[in-house]
Design a protein around this motif. Structure first.
Motif, PDB file in Angstrom:
ATOM      1  N   LEU A  95      52.505  42.951  54.094  1.00 35.66           N
ATOM      2  CA  LEU A  95      51.317  42.876  53.585  1.00 35.66           C
ATOM      3  C   LEU A  95      50.651  44.043  52.852  1.00 35.66           C
ATOM      4  CD1 LEU A  95      49.790  41.381  57.182  1.00 35.66           C
ATOM      5  CD2 LEU A  95      50.096  40.275  55.011  1.00 35.66           C
ATOM      6  N   ALA A  96      51.311  45.007  53.106  1.00 37.92           N
ATOM      7  CA  ALA A  96      50.544  46.334  52.626  1.00 37.92           C
ATOM      8  C   ALA A  96      50.945  46.459  51.048  1.00 37.92           C
ATOM      9  CB  ALA A  96      51.394  47.558  53.306  1.00 37.92           C
ATOM     10  N   VAL A  97      52.405  46.031  50.674  1.00 37.47           N
ATOM     11  CA  VAL A  97      52.780  45.845  49.396  1.00 37.47           C
ATOM     12  C   VAL A  97      51.777  45.201  48.419  1.00 37.47           C
ATOM     13  CG1 VAL A  97      54.488  44.955  47.736  1.00 37.47           C
ATOM     14  CG2 VAL A  97      55.211  46.368  49.787  1.00 37.47           C
ATOM     15  N   GLY A  98      51.482  44.011  49.072  1.00 41.04           N
ATOM     16  CA  GLY A  98      50.594  43.049  48.360  1.00 41.04           C
ATOM     17  C   GLY A  98      49.223  43.724  48.090  1.00 41.04           C
ATOM     18  N   ARG A  99      48.715  44.358  49.371  1.00 45.28           N
ATOM     19  CA  ARG A  99      47.361  44.952  49.463  1.00 45.28           C
ATOM     20  C   ARG A  99      47.408  46.088  48.386  1.00 45.28           C
ATOM     21  NH1 ARG A  99      43.588  44.675  54.162  1.00 45.28           N
ATOM     22  NH2 ARG A  99      43.247  42.617  54.289  1.00 45.28           N
ATOM     23  N   VAL A 100      48.526  46.810  48.566  1.00 39.63           N
ATOM     24  CA  VAL A 100      48.629  48.136  47.587  1.00 39.63           C
ATOM     25  C   VAL A 100      48.309  48.001  45.975  1.00 39.63           C
ATOM     26  CG1 VAL A 100      50.032  50.038  46.827  1.00 39.63           C
ATOM     27  CG2 VAL A 100      49.344  49.753  49.029  1.00 39.63           C
ATOM     28  N   LEU A 101      49.042  46.760  45.760  1.00 41.62           N
ATOM     29  CA  LEU A 101      49.197  46.392  44.184  1.00 41.62           C
ATOM     30  C   LEU A 101      47.779  46.059  43.784  1.00 41.62           C
ATOM     31  CD1 LEU A 101      52.724  44.619  44.092  1.00 41.62           C
ATOM     32  CD2 LEU A 101      51.929  46.757  42.943  1.00 41.62           C
ATOM     33  N   VAL A 102      47.122  45.229  44.533  1.00 42.19           N
ATOM     34  CA  VAL A 102      45.776  44.583  44.369  1.00 42.19           C
ATOM     35  C   VAL A 102      44.742  45.793  44.211  1.00 42.19           C
ATOM     36  CG1 VAL A 102      43.761  43.428  44.987  1.00 42.19           C
ATOM     37  CG2 VAL A 102      45.986  42.273  45.300  1.00 42.19           C
ATOM     38  N   GLY A 103      44.970  46.833  45.175  1.00 48.29           N
ATOM     39  CA  GLY A 103      44.049  48.063  45.213  1.00 48.29           C
ATOM     40  C   GLY A 103      44.316  48.768  44.101  1.00 48.29           C
ATOM     41  N   ALA A 104      45.326  49.097  43.618  1.00 52.11           N
ATOM     42  CA  ALA A 104      45.680  49.884  42.504  1.00 52.11           C
ATOM     43  C   ALA A 104      45.232  49.206  41.318  1.00 52.11           C
ATOM     44  CB  ALA A 104      47.059  50.263  42.212  1.00 52.11           C
ATOM     45  N   VAL A 105      45.555  47.860  40.853  1.00 51.43           N
ATOM     46  CA  VAL A 105      45.201  47.471  39.697  1.00 51.43           C
ATOM     47  C   VAL A 105      43.497  47.312  39.632  1.00 51.43           C
ATOM     48  CG1 VAL A 105      45.097  45.232  38.511  1.00 51.43           C
ATOM     49  CG2 VAL A 105      47.225  46.235  39.507  1.00 51.43           C
ATOM     50  N   VAL A 106      43.018  46.630  40.710  1.00 55.31           N
ATOM     51  CA  VAL A 106      41.438  46.652  40.612  1.00 55.31           C
ATOM     52  C   VAL A 106      40.983  48.007  40.450  1.00 55.31           C
ATOM     53  CG1 VAL A 106      39.403  46.087  41.984  1.00 55.31           C
ATOM     54  CG2 VAL A 106      41.269  44.622  41.966  1.00 55.31           C
ATOM     55  N   ALA A 107      41.187  49.014  41.085  1.00 52.29           N
ATOM     56  CA  ALA A 107      40.799  50.456  40.877  1.00 52.29           C
ATOM     57  C   ALA A 107      40.890  50.892  39.317  1.00 52.29           C
ATOM     58  CB  ALA A 107      41.484  51.581  41.840  1.00 52.29           C
ATOM     59  N   GLU A 108      41.963  50.621  38.968  1.00 48.76           N
ATOM     60  CA  GLU A 108      42.056  50.907  37.545  1.00 48.76           C
ATOM     61  C   GLU A 108      41.237  50.180  36.672  1.00 48.76           C
ATOM     62  OE1 GLU A 108      46.976  51.997  38.233  1.00 48.76           O
ATOM     63  OE2 GLU A 108      46.375  49.969  37.209  1.00 48.76           O
ATOM     64  N   TYR A 109      40.957  48.883  36.945  1.00 46.27           N
ATOM     65  CA  TYR A 109      40.026  48.061  36.041  1.00 46.27           C
ATOM     66  C   TYR A 109      38.614  48.762  36.252  1.00 46.27           C
ATOM     67  CZ  TYR A 109      42.713  43.638  36.425  1.00 46.27           C
ATOM     68  OH  TYR A 109      43.600  42.425  36.324  1.00 46.27           O
ATOM     69  N   ILE A 110      37.999  49.103  37.507  1.00 41.07           N
ATOM     70  CA  ILE A 110      36.829  49.481  37.582  1.00 41.07           C
ATOM     71  C   ILE A 110      36.413  50.678  37.063  1.00 41.07           C
ATOM     72  CG2 ILE A 110      35.054  49.696  39.293  1.00 41.07           C
ATOM     73  CD1 ILE A 110      36.202  47.274  40.750  1.00 41.07           C
ATOM     74  N   VAL A 111      37.542  51.686  37.814  1.00 45.13           N
ATOM     75  CA  VAL A 111      37.204  53.061  37.400  1.00 45.13           C
ATOM     76  C   VAL A 111      38.082  53.480  36.011  1.00 45.13           C
ATOM     77  CG1 VAL A 111      37.646  55.389  38.317  1.00 45.13           C
ATOM     78  CG2 VAL A 111      37.550  53.334  39.711  1.00 45.13           C
ATOM     79  N   ASN A 112      38.533  52.516  35.246  1.00 44.67           N
ATOM     80  CA  ASN A 112      39.273  52.831  33.964  1.00 44.67           C
ATOM     81  C   ASN A 112      40.302  54.101  34.044  1.00 44.67           C
ATOM     82  OD1 ASN A 112      40.001  52.182  31.504  1.00 44.67           O
ATOM     83  ND2 ASN A 112      38.146  53.477  30.553  1.00 44.67           N
ATOM     84  N   LEU A 113      40.985  54.045  34.949  1.00 50.45           N
ATOM     85  CA  LEU A 113      42.272  54.944  35.108  1.00 50.45           C
ATOM     86  C   LEU A 113      43.398  54.326  34.405  1.00 50.45           C
ATOM     87  CD1 LEU A 113      41.791  55.381  38.992  1.00 50.45           C
ATOM     88  CD2 LEU A 113      41.073  56.759  37.394  1.00 50.45           C
ATOM     89  N   LYS A 114      43.938  55.520  33.940  1.00 55.50           N
ATOM     90  CA  LYS A 114      45.498  55.229  33.282  1.00 55.50           C
ATOM     91  C   LYS A 114      46.310  54.347  34.119  1.00 55.50           C
ATOM     92  CE  LYS A 114      49.118  57.408  30.981  1.00 55.50           C
ATOM     93  NZ  LYS A 114      49.941  58.849  30.765  1.00 55.50           N
ATOM     94  N   GLY A 115      46.855  53.203  33.689  1.00 55.60           N
ATOM     95  CA  GLY A 115      47.567  52.409  34.552  1.00 55.60           C
ATOM     96  C   GLY A 115      47.762  51.147  34.060  1.00 55.60           C
ATOM     97  N   LEU A 116      48.619  50.434  34.797  1.00 54.22           N
ATOM     98  CA  LEU A 116      48.806  48.902  34.275  1.00 54.22           C
ATOM     99  C   LEU A 116      47.570  47.876  34.400  1.00 54.22           C
ATOM    100  CD1 LEU A 116      52.128  48.318  35.928  1.00 54.22           C
ATOM    101  CD2 LEU A 116      51.737  48.373  33.438  1.00 54.22           C
ATOM    102  N   GLY A 117      46.489  48.470  35.223  1.00 53.15           N
ATOM    103  CA  GLY A 117      45.304  47.719  35.416  1.00 53.15           C
ATOM    104  C   GLY A 117      44.675  47.624  34.170  1.00 53.15           C
ATOM    105  N   SER A 118      44.314  48.915  33.624  1.00 53.14           N
ATOM    106  CA  SER A 118      43.371  49.391  32.553  1.00 53.14           C
ATOM    107  C   SER A 118      44.023  48.841  31.330  1.00 53.14           C
ATOM    108  CB  SER A 118      43.075  50.739  32.399  1.00 53.14           C
ATOM    109  OG  SER A 118      44.376  51.573  32.508  1.00 53.14           O
ATOM    110  N   MET A 119      45.458  48.821  31.257  1.00 52.62           N
ATOM    111  CA  MET A 119      46.230  48.473  30.005  1.00 52.62           C
ATOM    112  C   MET A 119      45.979  47.084  29.908  1.00 52.62           C
ATOM    113  SD  MET A 119      50.183  48.665  29.495  1.00 52.62           S
ATOM    114  CE  MET A 119      51.072  47.303  28.358  1.00 52.62           C
ATOM    115  N   ILE A 120      45.900  46.076  31.063  1.00 54.07           N
ATOM    116  CA  ILE A 120      45.593  44.827  30.941  1.00 54.07           C
ATOM    117  C   ILE A 120      44.308  44.503  30.427  1.00 54.07           C
ATOM    118  CG2 ILE A 120      45.312  42.823  32.512  1.00 54.07           C
ATOM    119  CD1 ILE A 120      47.631  43.736  34.339  1.00 54.07           C
ATOM    120  N   VAL A 121      43.408  45.123  31.000  1.00 57.93           N
ATOM    121  CA  VAL A 121      41.878  45.002  30.661  1.00 57.93           C
ATOM    122  C   VAL A 121      41.869  45.586  29.201  1.00 57.93           C
ATOM    123  CG1 VAL A 121      39.415  45.826  30.682  1.00 57.93           C
ATOM    124  CG2 VAL A 121      40.789  45.661  32.784  1.00 57.93           C
ATOM    125  N   PHE A 122      42.554  46.621  28.817  1.00 55.94           N
ATOM    126  CA  PHE A 122      42.115  47.021  27.496  1.00 55.94           C
ATOM    127  C   PHE A 122      42.848  45.897  26.393  1.00 55.94           C
ATOM    128  CE2 PHE A 122      43.338  49.360  23.486  1.00 55.94           C
ATOM    129  CZ  PHE A 122      42.179  50.118  23.232  1.00 55.94           C
TER     130      PHE A 122
END
Lengths: 273, 263
Positions: free
Chosen positions: A203-230
C-alpha cells in the motif's frame, strides 16, 4: 538446505506450460491495448496526441536526455523522484513499523494514537500539500513530508494489526525462556508481523508514488510529476508518456523486488500454519 | 518418595480465575530424578498448575519452591515443552533450538557445540536448516524438546507434549524421551490426558479430581527403569492403568450425570 516439497506438474507435450500460457496471455493483452491505442488516436485525435509509435520514436531521444531546450531532462527528473520515493519509503516504513509496534504492545500508546492514525489514513494525504507549502515553502521538504506520511500510515496500521495478532503461544514461549520486553517486541512481535508489514509496504508504494507525483505537480518540484505537467502543456506528449511509463514501471518494480526478497529471505512466509 | 532430594515443593497451592476456582490445596513434592505424571479430566487445571511451576501464572494461594527458592517468574534451570510446540515459524530448526541459549546470552562456542548436539540427540541431524513448516508434527516437537534440553535444565515441564501428534509417532517419542531421560535423569512433571502415557512415563501418577480439583490420589507406578516396550504388556502396567482409569472414569460419569440433570 532441504528442498521445499512442491506439487509435481506433469506437462502434456501438446500443451504449453501453465506459466508460459499465462505470460503469453499477459503479453497478448498488452499488445492488444497498444494496437487499440494506436488505432483510436490515429482515427480520432489531433496529431500531437501521443500514440505508441510516437512514444517509441521519442524513447531513445528521451533516454539520451536529447530533449528540446527548456524542457526538463529525463534522467534528472527520474533521479529526483526516485530518491524522494526511496527516502519516503525508508522514513515511513521504519517509523510506521516502530509506531505500529508500540501501539500494538502498549495499551496507552494504542489509546493515544490509533484514532488519529486511522483518521489520517482515511484522509487523502495529498489534500495536505497546499498547507505544507505554507509550512515548508515551495521546497523538496513538502514532497518528502508527503511521501513519508504516505508510507508511514499504511505500514503503521498494518504492523499494529500484526502485533495485535501475535499468537499468545509465541509470547508464552519467549517468557518461559526469560525474554525481556525488548526481546518480545523485536524478537517475537515484529518478525511475526512481517506478513502484515509486507502488506502495508505494498500500500505504501502506491501512496508514495501518488504523493511524490502530486507534490511535484502542485509545488512544481524537479521530478517526473513536473516533467509530465510541463511536457503535456508544451505539447511534447510522447515525451510525457515516457515519464508516465517510468512511474508505472517503478511501482511494479519496487513491488516485484519486495516479492523476490520475500521469497528469498522469508521462505517461511505463507507456508506456516 | 522414591528418589534422593526434593527439587520442587508445591505447598497449599490454589488458583482462581476471577470467581472460578480451578484447583486448591495442592501439595506435592517432586524429586531430583523423578518423573511425576499429572492426569485429570479436561478443565481440571493440570496445565495451569504446570504454568504455576514455571512462574508463567501466579497461584492465588500457597507457594511453589524450586531448590528452596520461591517461584515468582520463570526460574532458571526450568524448561517447558508445550503442546502447541511453540516453534517460531521464521526461525530454522537450528535457530529455534538455539533460542533459549541466545536469550540467556550463552557464549558463542557453547551454542555452536550444544545446539548441534541436541539436534542430533532428538534425531533431527540434517534438518538444521529446515523451517517448522517443512517438518511433521513429530519432528516439530522433537525440535521443541531439543530447544528445552539445550538450556540444560534440571527441571523439565511437559505440557501434554504429544497430545497433538499421531498415535504411532507419539509412542516412538515417548520411548525416545525415556531414553534421553535415562542418559540425563532430571526432575520432570508430565501433564497428559492419556492414562497410558501417564503410567508409562511416571514414577508416580497424580490424579486431580473434583471441582475445584485437588489431588485425589498419588499412585506409585512401581515399574522398573529403564522402561522399554515390554513395560506396556506387563501385568503391573495394566493394573496401574486400570486403577487410574477407574479413578478418572468415576469422575467422568459423575460429570456426565450432572450435565444430564442440567439439561
Amino acid at each position: 538446505m532441504t528442498s521445499v516439497p512442491h506439487a509435481v506438474a506433469y506437462p502434456r507435450p501438446w500443451r504449453l506450460g501453465a506459466g508460459t500460457q499465462r505470460t503469453l496471455i499477459r503479453i497478448g493483452t498488452g499488445v492488444l491495448l497498444l494496437v487499440l491505442w494506436e488505432v483510436l488516436v490515429r482515427w480520432l485525435a489531433p496529431p500531437f496526441v501521443a500514440r505508441p509509435v510516437t512514444v517509441a520514436r521519442a524513447l531513445p531521444h528521451v533516454l539520451a536526455n536529447h530533449v528540446p531546450a527548456g524542457t526538463p531532462t529525463f534522467w534528472g527528473s527520474v533521479e529526483a523522484t526516485v530518491i524522494a520515493v526511496f527516502e519516503g519509503l525508508a522514513i515511513g516504513v521504519t517509523g510506521g513499523a516502530l509506531v505500529g509496534l508500540t501501539m500494538g504492545r502498549l495499551r496507552t500508546a494504542d489509546r493515544l494514537l490509533r484514532f488519529y492514525v486511522s483518521a489520517f489514513f482515511a484522509m487523502p494525504i495529498i489534500a495536505l500539500v497546499p498547507v505544507m507549502t505554507l509550512w515548508f515553502g515551495y521546497s523538496n521538504t513538502v514532497r518528502l513530508a508527503i511521501v513519508s506520511l504516505g508510507a508511514f500510515l499504511p505500514v503503521c496500521l498494518n504492523v499494529y494489526d500484526g502485533t495485535r495478532s501475535v499468537p499468545s503461544s509465541f509470547v508464552e514461549v519467549a517468557q518461559s525462556y526469560h525474554a525481556r520486553w525488548w526481546n518480545v517486541w523485536f524478537g517475537i512481535a515484529l518478525p511475526s508481523s512481517l506478513p502484515y508489514l509486507l502488506a502495508g509496504f505494498r500500500l505504501a508504494v502506491g501512496r508514495v508514488l501518488v504523493g511524490a507525483v502530486v507534490a511535484e505537480y502542485i509545488v512544481n518540484l524537479k521530478g517526473l510529476g513536473s516533467m509530465i505537467v510541463f511536457d503535456s502543456r508544451t505539447f511534447h506528449q510522447p515525451q510525457m508518456m515516457v515519464a508516465v511509463l517510468v512511474l508505472a514501471v517503478l511501482g511494479v518494480a519496487i513491488n516485484g523486488v519486495a516479492d523476490l526478497a520475500t521469497r528469498r529471505f522469508l521462505p517461511w512466509y505463507r507456508r506456516s500454519e | 518418595m522414591s528418589t534422593e532430594g526434593v527439587r520442587i515443593r508445591i505447598a497449599g497451592v490454589g488458583k482462581e480465575f476471577g470467581a472460578l476456582r480451578v484447583f486448591q490445596n495442592i501439595d506435592l513434592e517432586i524429586g531430583e530424578r523423578e518423573i511425576v505424571s499429572i492426569v485429570g479430566p479436561s478443565g481440571c487445571g493440570k496445565t495451569t498448575l504446570l504454568r504455576c511451576i514455571d512462574g508463567l501464572v501466579k497461584p492465588t494461594e500457597g507457594e511453589i519452591r524450586i531448590d528452596g527458592t520461591a517461584v515468582t517468574g520463570p526460574p532458571r534451570g526450568v524448561a517447558v515443552v508445550f503442546q502447541h510446540f511453540g516453534l517460531f515459524p521464521w526461525k530454522t530448526v537450528y535457530e529455534n533450538v538455539a533460542y533459549g541459549l541466545r536469550l540467556a546470552k550463552a557464549p558463542k562456542e557453547h551454542i555452536r557445540e550444544s545446539v548441534p548436539r541436541h539436534i542430533e540427540l532428538v534425531g533431527l541431524k540434517g534438518f538444521e536448516k529446515a523451517y517448522p513448516y517443512q517438518l511433521s508434527g513429530g519432528m516439530q516437537q522433537r525440535t521443541g524438546l531439543a530447544r528445552a534440553l539445550a538450556t540444560d535444565p534440571h527441571v523439565l515441564l511437559m505440557d501434554e507434549p504429544f497430545a497433538s501428534i499421531d498415535a504411532q509417532t507419539r509412542e516412538i517419542l515417548q520411548f525416545e524421551l525415556l531414553r534421553i531421560w535415562e542418559s540425563r535423569p532430571m526432575s520432570m512433571v508430565f501433564v497428559t490426558h492419556s492414562i497410558e502415557e501417564a503410567v508409562l512415563m511416571g514414577d508416580r501418577v497424580v490424579v486431580l479430581r473434583g471441582r475445584p480439583s485437588s489431588v485425589h490420589e498419588v499412585i506409585e507406578t512401581g515399574l522398573p527403569r529403564p522402561r522399554t516396550r515390554d513395560v506396556l504388556s506387563s501385568p503391573r502396567f495394566n493394573e496401574v492403568r486400570d486403577h487410574v482409569w477407574s479413578r478418572l472414569m468415576h469422575e467422568a460419569e459423575q460429570a456426565e450425570r450432572e450435565l444430564q440433570e442440567v439439561r
